[in-house]
Scaffold this motif. Sequence first.
Motif, PDB file in Angstrom:
ATOM      1  N   MET A   1      -1.014  -4.944   1.287  1.00 15.42           N
ATOM      2  CA  MET A   1      -0.524  -5.116  -0.084  1.00 15.42           C
ATOM      3  C   MET A   1      -0.937  -3.911  -0.937  1.00 15.42           C
ATOM      4  SD  MET A   1      -0.621  -8.949  -1.321  1.00 15.42           S
ATOM      5  CE  MET A   1      -2.312  -8.894  -1.870  1.00 15.42           C
TER       6      MET A   1
ATOM      7  N   THR B   1       3.147  -5.479  -4.255  1.00 15.79           N
ATOM      8  CA  THR B   1       3.353  -6.759  -4.947  1.00 15.79           C
ATOM      9  C   THR B   1       3.467  -6.529  -6.453  1.00 15.79           C
ATOM     10  OG1 THR B   1       0.982  -7.043  -4.878  1.00 15.79           O
ATOM     11  CG2 THR B   1       2.257  -8.273  -3.244  1.00 15.79           C
TER      12      THR B   1
ATOM     13  N   ALA C   1      11.469  -9.848  -8.644  1.00 15.00           N
ATOM     14  CA  ALA C   1      10.127  -9.864  -9.248  1.00 15.00           C
ATOM     15  C   ALA C   1      10.179 -10.347 -10.693  1.00 15.00           C
ATOM     16  CB  ALA C   1       9.545  -8.450  -9.215  1.00 15.00           C
TER      17      ALA C   1
ATOM     18  N   ASP D   1      -4.799 -15.040 -12.037  1.00 15.39           N
ATOM     19  CA  ASP D   1      -4.319 -16.333 -11.547  1.00 15.39           C
ATOM     20  C   ASP D   1      -4.495 -17.408 -12.627  1.00 15.39           C
ATOM     21  OD1 ASP D   1      -3.307 -18.243  -9.938  1.00 15.39           O
ATOM     22  OD2 ASP D   1      -5.147 -18.547  -8.761  1.00 15.39           O
TER      23      ASP D   1
ATOM     24  N   SER E   1       4.785 -15.615 -12.788  1.00 18.81           N
ATOM     25  CA  SER E   1       4.409 -16.533 -11.707  1.00 18.81           C
ATOM     26  C   SER E   1       5.031 -16.160 -10.361  1.00 18.81           C
ATOM     27  CB  SER E   1       4.780 -17.970 -12.086  1.00 18.81           C
ATOM     28  OG  SER E   1       6.101 -17.996 -12.536  1.00 18.81           O
ATOM     29  N   SER E   2       5.950 -15.199 -10.357  1.00 20.16           N
ATOM     30  CA  SER E   2       6.568 -14.813  -9.076  1.00 20.16           C
ATOM     31  C   SER E   2       5.564 -14.014  -8.241  1.00 20.16           C
ATOM     32  CB  SER E   2       7.803 -13.955  -9.349  1.00 20.16           C
ATOM     33  OG  SER E   2       7.422 -12.868 -10.164  1.00 20.16           O
ATOM     34  N   GLU E   3       5.830 -13.930  -6.945  1.00 24.15           N
ATOM     35  CA  GLU E   3       4.900 -13.214  -6.069  1.00 24.15           C
ATOM     36  C   GLU E   3       4.889 -11.718  -6.427  1.00 24.15           C
ATOM     37  OE1 GLU E   3       6.183 -12.801  -2.066  1.00 24.15           O
ATOM     38  OE2 GLU E   3       4.377 -11.635  -1.599  1.00 24.15           O
ATOM     39  N   LYS E   4       6.090 -11.178  -6.673  1.00 26.16           N
ATOM     40  CA  LYS E   4       6.165  -9.753  -7.038  1.00 26.16           C
ATOM     41  C   LYS E   4       6.302  -9.593  -8.542  1.00 26.16           C
ATOM     42  CE  LYS E   4       7.675  -8.227  -2.624  1.00 26.16           C
ATOM     43  NZ  LYS E   4       8.767  -7.909  -1.744  1.00 26.16           N
ATOM     44  N   LYS E   5       5.741  -8.504  -9.028  1.00 27.12           N
ATOM     45  CA  LYS E   5       5.715  -8.315 -10.478  1.00 27.12           C
ATOM     46  C   LYS E   5       6.054  -6.866 -10.813  1.00 27.12           C
ATOM     47  CE  LYS E   5       1.951 -11.564 -10.267  1.00 27.12           C
ATOM     48  NZ  LYS E   5       2.182 -12.015  -8.894  1.00 27.12           N
TER      49      LYS E   5
END
Length: 315
Positions: free
Chosen positions: A1, A87, A110, A124, A144-148
Amino acid sequence: MSVLVFADSTDGKFKKTSFEVVSYGKKVAEQVASNLVVLTINANDASELYKYGAAKVIAITNDALLTFNAKEYAAVIVAIAQKENATIVVMDSSINGLYVSPMVAVSLDAGYASNTVALPSSTDPFTVKRKAFSNKAFSNTIISSEKKVIALAKNSFGIHENPVAGILENFDVQVAASGVVSEKVERVTGKVTIADADTVVSAGRGMKGPENWGMIEELASVLGAATACSKPVSDLGWRPHGEHVGQTGKPVASNLYIAIGISGAIQHLAGINASKVKVVINSDPEAPFFKAADYGVVGDAFEVIPTLIEKLKAF
Ligand code: FAD
């Protein structure tokens, strides 16, 4: 990552905001315990970024990318984000950045936060502080999405040196012809562009006419500043539209903004809220701009400006 930062450059030279986004990306990478990877496109010396913590730099040199094209730049950033398993993607909130970053976010599926002003207050849930309502307020946005994808507002984080022994990876990309032909039009009336300027000298209708802009340009030249103006001034054709600052014009995030003969209408102020120190010169002590000013001079611009130029030259 990894955390991928796009460090933009103009004619091969990094913008100051590029050092700022790399400094920011470095800290975000530490927060989420990921590697920092920095992408450059046609930069003269990508290794300059080691100074700001870029341990790995991917440098793309490609003639097809010499002129900025949002679609093509977005495709390249997405390709590198996927290659590096990024990510989080960080870029600046310049006009180019705000053009490209939403495209990157859509392609990566994202969550997106533009005009971000601080490090995530929490990872988080992932929460970033952003400017809202024409820079008059802040919002805390949860992605809240995995990718930003984060677009960092200029001058919000600062440039922090953090030298590392970096690795440079030269990378080649195939650029699909977008069919878009764009011409680069750089409107530089002073020696500095508004977007990159540390100091901006801006003038309004109080200057009475275009024939009086000589003193504005001279003041800008003495200060190494960019010149700007209010909307009516560009509407009247006194100055080019590229200089118009405000809600419907360019945003300015300079360290020093000098406003001469500008009343301070809310639409003008919306474009300069991000500037650090605001100096207002206006003959009307009731001009609304004084309420937003850090320093104010009540006086006739035609007397104050020549005196200021004389004093600065003697300084
Ligand atoms: P004026 O309002 O005419 O003010 C001139 C000032 O000069 C006065 O304060 C006066 O006291 C001072 N002055 C006069 N003589 C002298 C002198 N000799 N020495 C010193 N001071 C002097 N405006 C923008 O700038 N940017 C925008 O993006 C923008 N977007 C808009 C969007 C919308 C939808 C609308 C409705 C308006 C927008 N406007 C914008 C226009 C805005 O509302 C104001 O009309 C405009 O900013 C006023 O420009 P100004 O201050 O140069 O002129």
